[in-house]
Write an enzyme that holds these catalytic residues in place. Structure first.
Site, mmCIF file in Angstrom:
data_model
loop_
_atom_site.group_PDB
_atom_site.id
_atom_site.type_symbol
_atom_site.label_atom_id
_atom_site.label_comp_id
_atom_site.label_asym_id
_atom_site.label_seq_id
_atom_site.Cartn_x
_atom_site.Cartn_y
_atom_site.Cartn_z
ATOM 1 C CG ASP A 179 35.574 43.664 37.846
ATOM 2 O OD1 ASP A 179 34.853 44.586 38.305
ATOM 3 O OD2 ASP A 179 36.592 43.254 38.431
ATOM 4 C CG PHE A 180 35.712 48.108 31.334
ATOM 5 C CD1 PHE A 180 36.747 47.531 30.624
ATOM 6 C CD2 PHE A 180 35.535 49.477 31.253
ATOM 7 C CE1 PHE A 180 37.610 48.301 29.839
ATOM 8 C CE2 PHE A 180 36.383 50.259 30.470
ATOM 9 C CZ PHE A 180 37.422 49.664 29.768
#
Length: 312
Positions: free
Chosen positions: A207-208
């Site tokens: 979830d960068f």
């Protein structure tokens, strides 16, 4: 120790809204027990609360605390889901390299005690070009081989489930306008699924984006809040490419800027631009259609418009 009476420990409004909307009755039950979980962790680890971080996370409560020796730390308590269950294992594997350091972990409470970062300063405080450069540096440190007997879900398995849901949602009446783009996204997924990962699979953040990279003291920037997976780095990079999409969509040169961003990121991280394009189209369309499925038409349209710029 009991929490200081002058420090309010109520869950932030955003946490209440999102957990209730996304998790239904299970979410409401967890929220009802959250004050007890917080109090238990404060006592267990001898923590003194300073303040609750606002607006906080979507599925976790963050409390800035002091340990018994007065060092600053951060207490994070969240709902344990399939996405979040392996966060402690990922943080332990990175051991502070590129990511926040894990100090303590209480799995039964969904609680993590973390080193204190600067919670109000993320990469979004920087101009976009500078933020993307710093983000690329963080990703280089995070993308390491997983341990041989790791617990993490493979990107291939995770995205196979997402693709199956996308195919099912394609037939819903509310998805009619998006069907051509959904077909493009599924074709992109098939290309990715049918090819090996260049360089082999690595541990991914999952979830960068710029908001999940905070200013720190040990290093200039450290990642937080992973939803770890193992697989193709392009999966991570695609979500970063989609960051600040509101600004790009609102600007007259957004389409060209998005394509330049793709070229810069693929070059900076030595990622094949065609694979990055395919990952971005798939992730944007899948997330956009999910937004439609929960009634967020505006958010969905934004993601699909961005995807359309790259799919052409």
């Amino acid at each position: 120790m009991a929490p200081a009476p002058h420090v309010p420990l109520d869950p932030p409004d955003r946490l209440v809204r999102t957990v209730t909307a996304w998790e239904g009755e299970a979410g409401r039950a967890w929220l009802a027990g959250l004050p007890g979980l917080v109090a238990g962790c404060l006592e267990r680890w001898e923590l003194t609360p300073e303040r609750v971080q606002y607006p906080g996370g979507n599925v976790s409560m963050v409390v800035l605390v002091r340990r018994a020796d007065t060092t600053a730390a951060t207490l994070k308590i969240g709902m344990v889901t399939a996405e979040t269950a392996q966060e402690p294992a990922a943080l332990a594997h990175w051991n502070g390299t590129g990511a926040v350091r894990l100090l303590e972990h209480a799995p039964e409470a969904g609680a993590l005690l973390l080193e204190r970062l600067h919670p109000d300063i993320s990469l979004r405080s920087l101009p976009d070009a500078k933020a993307m450069l710093e983000a690329a540096g963080v990703l280089r440190r995070l993308w390491v081989p997983p341990a041989e007997a790791h617990p993490f879900t493979a990107v291939a398995d995770h995205t196979a489930r997402l693709a199956a849901l996308l195919r099912e949602r394609r037939g819903r009446p509310w998805a009619e306008s998006g069907r051509p783009l959904i077909d493009e996204a599924l074709e992109a997924y098939e290309r990715l699924a049918g090819s090996p990962v260049p360089g082999g699979p690595v541990l991914l953040h999952g979830d960068f984006h710029q908001g999940n990279v905070l200013a720190a003291d040990r290093l200039p920037w450290l990642a937080i809040d992973p939803k770890p997976l193992v697989g193709d780095p392009g999966y991570d990079l695609a979500w970063l490419l989609l960051d600040r999409r509101e600004d790009l969509v609102a600007s007259p040169g957004g389409r060209a800027a998005a394509r330049r961003r793709l070229a810069r990121l693929s070059d900076a991280l030595e990622t094949d631009p065609g694979r990055l394009r395919d990952w971005t189209v798939f992730r944007a369309v899948e997330a956009g259609v999910w937004c439609w499925s929960v009634g967020d038409r505006t958010g969905g349209e934004l993601l699909l418009e961005f995807a359309s710029w790259l799919a052409e």
